[in-house]
Each structure stands twice: as structure tokens, then as C-alpha cells.
Design a protein around this motif. Structure first.
Motif, PDB file in Angstrom:
ATOM      1  N   PHE A  20      -4.904   4.203  -4.192  1.00  0.00           N
ATOM      2  CA  PHE A  20      -3.748   3.366  -3.869  1.00  0.00           C
ATOM      3  C   PHE A  20      -2.430   4.133  -3.936  1.00  0.00           C
ATOM      4  O   PHE A  20      -1.357   3.534  -3.921  1.00  0.00           O
ATOM      5  N   SER A  36     -12.377   1.856  -0.333  1.00  0.00           N
ATOM      6  CA  SER A  36     -11.883   1.308   0.937  1.00  0.00           C
ATOM      7  C   SER A  36     -12.516  -0.053   1.209  1.00  0.00           C
ATOM      8  O   SER A  36     -11.847  -0.973   1.677  1.00  0.00           O
ATOM      9  N   ALA A  39     -10.902  -2.606  -1.090  1.00  0.00           N
ATOM     10  CA  ALA A  39      -9.523  -2.885  -0.707  1.00  0.00           C
ATOM     11  C   ALA A  39      -9.423  -3.776   0.522  1.00  0.00           C
ATOM     12  O   ALA A  39      -8.422  -4.476   0.697  1.00  0.00           O
ATOM     13  N   THR A  40     -10.448  -3.779   1.372  1.00  0.00           N
ATOM     14  CA  THR A  40     -10.391  -4.555   2.610  1.00  0.00           C
ATOM     15  C   THR A  40     -11.336  -5.751   2.619  1.00  0.00           C
ATOM     16  O   THR A  40     -11.352  -6.508   3.590  1.00  0.00           O
ATOM     17  N   VAL A  60      -9.673  -2.378  -9.133  1.00  0.00           N
ATOM     18  CA  VAL A  60      -9.032  -2.717  -7.860  1.00  0.00           C
ATOM     19  C   VAL A  60      -8.275  -4.036  -7.997  1.00  0.00           C
ATOM     20  O   VAL A  60      -7.135  -4.155  -7.539  1.00  0.00           O
ATOM     21  N   GLN A  64      -4.229  -4.452  -7.438  1.00  0.00           N
ATOM     22  CA  GLN A  64      -3.769  -5.282  -6.335  1.00  0.00           C
ATOM     23  C   GLN A  64      -3.075  -6.565  -6.778  1.00  0.00           C
ATOM     24  O   GLN A  64      -2.181  -7.037  -6.085  1.00  0.00           O
TER      25      GLN A  64
END
Length: 134
Positions: A20, A36, A39-40, A60, A64
Motif C-alpha cells: 500500500f 492485490s 485489495a480488490t 489489509v 484500508q
């Protein structure tokens, strides 16, 4: 079902921080792709990934959604604090009656609205009778 917070290792914290753009160091190719994906991911896929990689899910989610996530992960990465001390403290959670999954609030401190790692928000009304997701 285990609802305790997973332990975020220094290595995990460093990988997530790097991914990040907040310091840390780069992970190998598999972990880079895993981060990845986290994160998505939408909520359903985030929880599927979390079942296999709970420490990365917690890290994560912290970076976030926790306003203190970067600070806490940096402290873990440096070995200054154990993951348990930096984990989200809110006891509220949503229960999915179909799967039995519990989605804990990731926010710290006092707050009126709760939020899951994937961003679903809800509040508990003043009378405390029901939870209202939106």
C-alpha cells in the motif's frame, strides 16, 4: 468457529505496508498477487481469502479501514507492539445466518457506525433491538 483476531506478524505487516506504499518491504510474487486480490476483492471474496490467510486479511483490513492502521502496522513491523494490541477493538459484528460467518467491525475507539473489513456499514439503534445494515 474461531472469532478471535489473527496474529499479524512483523513480516505480514511489512508486506502489507509495502503493497500500500507505506514502507515495509516487498513480498514474493505469490504474496504480492494475494495482496492485490485482497485489495480488490468484494466482501464475499475477501472473506473466502480471509479463511485461508487470516493474518493478511487482518492487516489489509487494518490498513484500508482503521484510521490508525498504518501506525499500528508500522509498530508491529518494527516489533514495538504485538498484533493483539493493534487489532480492532470494537466488539460489534454482523452474523450471516446463511453461512454462520461473523464479520467484525474494524473500527477503533468510540463510533456511531460500524464497518466490516470489506466496507459494509451498519449501526445499532439506541434501543439495541436490531442491527441495521445498509
Amino acid at each position: 468457529m474461531d472469532t478471535s483476531s489473527p496474529v499479524i506478524t512483523a513480516e505480514t505487516a511489512n508486506h502489507v505496508l509495502f503493497h500500500f506504499g507505506c514502507g515495509g518491504y516487498q513480498a514474493g510474487s505469490f504474496t504480492t498477487h494475494l495482496l492485490s486480490a485482497f485489495a480488490t476483492a468484494d466482501e464475499q471474496h475477501f472473506h473466502r481469502l480471509a479463511a485461508a490467510f487470516p493474518e493478511y486479511a487482518a492487516a489489509v483490513a487494518a490498513i484500508q479501514y482503521d484510521p490508525h492502521g498504518v501506525i499500528n502496522l508500522r509498530a508491529i513491523a518494527r516489533g514495538e507492539v504485538a498484533a493483539e494490541a493493534a487489532a480492532p477493538q470494537c466488539p460489534e459484528a454482523l452474523l450471516n445466518p446463511e453461512t454462520g460467518d461473523i464479520r467484525r467491525c474494524v473500527q477503533r475507539g468510540r463510533h456511531d457506525w460500524h464497518q466490516t473489513p470489506s466496507g459494509t456499514q451498519w449501526r445499532v439503534p439506541v434501543d439495541g433491538t436490531i442491527e441495521v445494515p445498509f
